[in-house]
Write a protein that holds these residues in place. Structure first.
Motif, PDB file in Angstrom:
ATOM      1  N   CYS A  21      10.907 -13.106  -1.690  1.00 14.81           N
ATOM      2  CA  CYS A  21      11.580 -12.736  -2.940  1.00 14.81           C
ATOM      3  C   CYS A  21      13.040 -13.188  -2.928  1.00 14.81           C
ATOM      4  N   ARG A  22      13.701 -12.985  -1.812  1.00 17.94           N
ATOM      5  CA  ARG A  22      15.111 -13.393  -1.719  1.00 17.94           C
ATOM      6  C   ARG A  22      15.250 -14.910  -1.854  1.00 17.94           C
ATOM      7  N   ARG A  23      14.405 -15.655  -1.166  1.00 15.73           N
ATOM      8  CA  ARG A  23      14.504 -17.107  -1.189  1.00 15.73           C
ATOM      9  C   ARG A  23      14.193 -17.675  -2.562  1.00 15.73           C
ATOM     10  N   HIS A  24      13.334 -16.991  -3.321  1.00 11.73           N
ATOM     11  CA  HIS A  24      13.014 -17.445  -4.681  1.00 11.73           C
ATOM     12  C   HIS A  24      14.002 -16.901  -5.705  1.00 11.73           C
ATOM     13  N   GLY A  25      14.913 -16.043  -5.272  1.00  9.31           N
ATOM     14  CA  GLY A  25      15.883 -15.475  -6.192  1.00  9.31           C
ATOM     15  C   GLY A  25      15.283 -14.493  -7.171  1.00  9.31           C
ATOM     16  N   LEU A  26      14.254 -13.758  -6.728  1.00  8.86           N
ATOM     17  CA  LEU A  26      13.556 -12.819  -7.601  1.00  8.86           C
ATOM     18  C   LEU A  26      14.094 -11.398  -7.413  1.00  8.86           C
ATOM     19  N   ASP A  27      14.058 -10.640  -8.492  1.00  9.76           N
ATOM     20  CA  ASP A  27      14.478  -9.242  -8.448  1.00  9.76           C
ATOM     21  C   ASP A  27      13.347  -8.418  -7.850  1.00  9.76           C
ATOM     22  N   PHE A  28      13.620  -7.662  -6.805  1.00 10.75           N
ATOM     23  CA  PHE A  28      12.565  -6.867  -6.185  1.00 10.75           C
ATOM     24  C   PHE A  28      13.121  -5.531  -5.721  1.00 10.75           C
ATOM     25  N   ARG A  29      12.203  -4.595  -5.584  1.00 10.41           N
ATOM     26  CA  ARG A  29      12.600  -3.290  -5.055  1.00 10.41           C
ATOM     27  C   ARG A  29      11.496  -2.747  -4.157  1.00 10.41           C
ATOM     28  N   TYR A  30      11.926  -1.939  -3.214  1.00 10.52           N
ATOM     29  CA  TYR A  30      11.008  -1.336  -2.252  1.00 10.52           C
ATOM     30  C   TYR A  30      10.307  -0.156  -2.892  1.00 10.52           C
ATOM     31  N   GLU A  31       8.971  -0.152  -2.850  1.00  9.80           N
ATOM     32  CA  GLU A  31       8.194   0.940  -3.422  1.00  9.80           C
ATOM     33  C   GLU A  31       6.875   1.051  -2.680  1.00  9.80           C
ATOM     34  N   ARG A  32       6.602   2.211  -2.143  1.00 10.71           N
ATOM     35  CA  ARG A  32       5.374   2.398  -1.370  1.00 10.71           C
ATOM     36  C   ARG A  32       4.226   2.932  -2.212  1.00 10.71           C
ATOM     37  N   HIS A  33       4.548   3.673  -3.255  1.00  7.98           N
ATOM     38  CA  HIS A  33       3.487   4.285  -4.068  1.00  7.98           C
ATOM     39  C   HIS A  33       3.736   3.933  -5.536  1.00  7.98           C
ATOM     40  N   GLY A  34       3.558   4.884  -6.432  1.00 10.28           N
ATOM     41  CA  GLY A  34       3.840   4.630  -7.847  1.00 10.28           C
ATOM     42  C   GLY A  34       3.082   3.442  -8.397  1.00 10.28           C
ATOM     43  N   ASN A  35       3.806   2.500  -8.984  1.00 13.24           N
ATOM     44  CA  ASN A  35       3.180   1.337  -9.615  1.00 13.24           C
ATOM     45  C   ASN A  35       2.473   0.430  -8.628  1.00 13.24           C
ATOM     46  N   ARG A  36       2.785   0.563  -7.345  1.00 21.03           N
ATOM     47  CA  ARG A  36       2.115  -0.282  -6.356  1.00 21.03           C
ATOM     48  C   ARG A  36       0.685   0.181  -6.099  1.00 21.03           C
ATOM     49  N   ASN A  37       0.297   1.339  -6.615  1.00 21.33           N
ATOM     50  CA  ASN A  37      -1.076   1.806  -6.431  1.00 21.33           C
ATOM     51  C   ASN A  37      -2.083   0.837  -7.032  1.00 21.33           C
ATOM     52  N   SER A  38      -1.647   0.046  -8.012  1.00 20.63           N
ATOM     53  CA  SER A  38      -2.563  -0.893  -8.668  1.00 20.63           C
ATOM     54  C   SER A  38      -3.071  -1.939  -7.688  1.00 20.63           C
ATOM     55  N   VAL A  39      -2.195  -2.478  -6.854  1.00 17.73           N
ATOM     56  CA  VAL A  39      -2.621  -3.492  -5.905  1.00 17.73           C
ATOM     57  C   VAL A  39      -3.443  -2.860  -4.783  1.00 17.73           C
ATOM     58  N   GLU A  40      -3.128  -1.622  -4.413  1.00 16.58           N
ATOM     59  CA  GLU A  40      -3.921  -0.934  -3.403  1.00 16.58           C
ATOM     60  C   GLU A  40      -5.339  -0.694  -3.913  1.00 16.58           C
ATOM     61  N   ARG A  41      -5.472  -0.410  -5.205  1.00 20.55           N
ATOM     62  CA  ARG A  41      -6.792  -0.210  -5.800  1.00 20.55           C
ATOM     63  C   ARG A  41      -7.615  -1.495  -5.707  1.00 20.55           C
ATOM     64  N   VAL A  42      -6.989  -2.624  -5.957  1.00 23.95           N
ATOM     65  CA  VAL A  42      -7.681  -3.906  -5.851  1.00 23.95           C
ATOM     66  C   VAL A  42      -8.133  -4.145  -4.423  1.00 23.95           C
ATOM     67  N   PHE A  43      -7.247  -3.908  -3.467  1.00 22.56           N
ATOM     68  CA  PHE A  43      -7.587  -4.117  -2.060  1.00 22.56           C
ATOM     69  C   PHE A  43      -8.771  -3.239  -1.644  1.00 22.56           C
ATOM     70  N   ARG A  44      -8.784  -1.995  -2.095  1.00 21.20           N
ATOM     71  CA  ARG A  44      -9.895  -1.101  -1.748  1.00 21.20           C
ATOM     72  C   ARG A  44     -11.215  -1.642  -2.266  1.00 21.20           C
ATOM     73  N   GLU A  45     -11.197  -2.175  -3.496  1.00 21.96           N
ATOM     74  CA  GLU A  45     -12.436  -2.702  -4.068  1.00 21.96           C
ATOM     75  C   GLU A  45     -12.891  -3.959  -3.337  1.00 21.96           C
ATOM     76  N   VAL A  46     -11.948  -4.858  -3.003  1.00 21.68           N
ATOM     77  CA  VAL A  46     -12.313  -6.066  -2.266  1.00 21.68           C
ATOM     78  C   VAL A  46     -12.915  -5.701  -0.917  1.00 21.68           C
ATOM     79  N   LYS A  47     -12.299  -4.750  -0.224  1.00 23.47           N
ATOM     80  CA  LYS A  47     -12.807  -4.351   1.090  1.00 23.47           C
ATOM     81  C   LYS A  47     -14.159  -3.654   0.963  1.00 23.47           C
ATOM     82  N   ARG A  48     -14.332  -2.882  -0.100  1.00 30.02           N
ATOM     83  CA  ARG A  48     -15.631  -2.252  -0.311  1.00 30.02           C
ATOM     84  C   ARG A  48     -16.717  -3.302  -0.505  1.00 30.02           C
ATOM     85  N   ARG A  49     -16.399  -4.314  -1.303  1.00 33.16           N
ATOM     86  CA  ARG A  49     -17.372  -5.367  -1.564  1.00 33.16           C
ATOM     87  C   ARG A  49     -17.703  -6.143  -0.302  1.00 33.16           C
ATOM     88  N   THR A  50     -16.685  -6.511   0.459  1.00 30.27           N
ATOM     89  CA  THR A  50     -16.930  -7.347   1.634  1.00 30.27           C
ATOM     90  C   THR A  50     -17.540  -6.555   2.778  1.00 30.27           C
TER      91      THR A  50
END
Length: 211
Positions: free
Chosen positions: A152-181
């Motif tokens: 993110c820094r090298r691309h000059g992108l705005d980012f913030r540290y977040e463990r939960h909240g809106n990041r739950n969406s990507v965790e949901r995807v990972f759970r489904e991929v792992k369930r499938r595989t």
């Protein structure tokens, strides 16, 4: 939108340009591809075909899915992007799955499977994401993973540290991929990394249509 309407819309978007000589009706081919990507095992998908009087091997349906070359639509302009990485097993080897998700819609924006986890690979993932979508003004939600923060820094992108909240969406995807595989090991069993990457892009296409 009703789920059956989403399913029909997804089927309409499946192109069968790869088909030259195939005795299976095209609608049943599209239905098989969609059912498998939506969560049905290859064995159960073949059983559905048998209801319509069509007998096909699991490998045939598997080939249809990969030859269809399905990918999520490009050109999205999200306000936030949740990015993460997780370990995926491919045969007996460990790979890293990188994924970017729009937390407002839960749509998958980009996926990539890599044999290792480095700053260079993370930078490449963000470059490809920027080429596919208009994300330069988005706020990126990342955890403490140093390669993602560095990219993110090298691309000059705005980012913030977040463990939960809106990041739950990507965790949901990972759970489904792992369930499938895990449940359907024939997806990645004896598969090359590029085949797995193709399956993940197809999965992203179907996921975006059905959420």
């Amino acid at each position: 939108m009703p789920e059956n309407a989403s399913l029909n819309g997804c089927i309409d978007r499946i192109e069968l340009g790869f088909v030259e000589r195939e005795a299976t009706p095209r609608l049943l081919m599209k239905l098989s591809i969609q059912l498998h990507l939506a969560g049905l095992s290859l064995s159960n998908t073949v059983s559905i075909l048998e209801i319509f009087g069509v007998e096909r091997a699991r490998s045939t349906v598997h080939n249809w899915v990969h030859k269809a070359d399905l990918q999520p639509e490009e050109g999205r302009c999200p306000d936030h992007v949740a990015v993460d990485e997780t370990v995926i097993r491919l045969n007996d080897e460990q790979y890293w799955l990188y994924a970017a998700v729009d937390p407002e819609t839960n749509e998958l924006l980009h996926t990539k499977l890599e044999p290792t986890r480095t700053n260079v690979i993370a930078y490449s993932f963000f470059r490809e994401l920027r080429e596919k979508h208009d994300v330069d003004d988005a706020v990126f939600l990342v955890d403490g993973a140093k390669p993602l923060n560095d990219a993110c820094r090298r691309h000059g992108l705005d980012f913030r540290y977040e463990r939960h909240g809106n990041r739950n969406s990507v965790e949901r995807v990972f759970r489904e991929v792992k369930r499938r595989t895990t449940s359907f090991s024939n997806c990645f069993s004896k598969a090359e990394a590029e085949t797995a990457n193709e399956w993940l892009r197809s999965f992203a296409f179907a996921w975006n249509q059905l959420i």
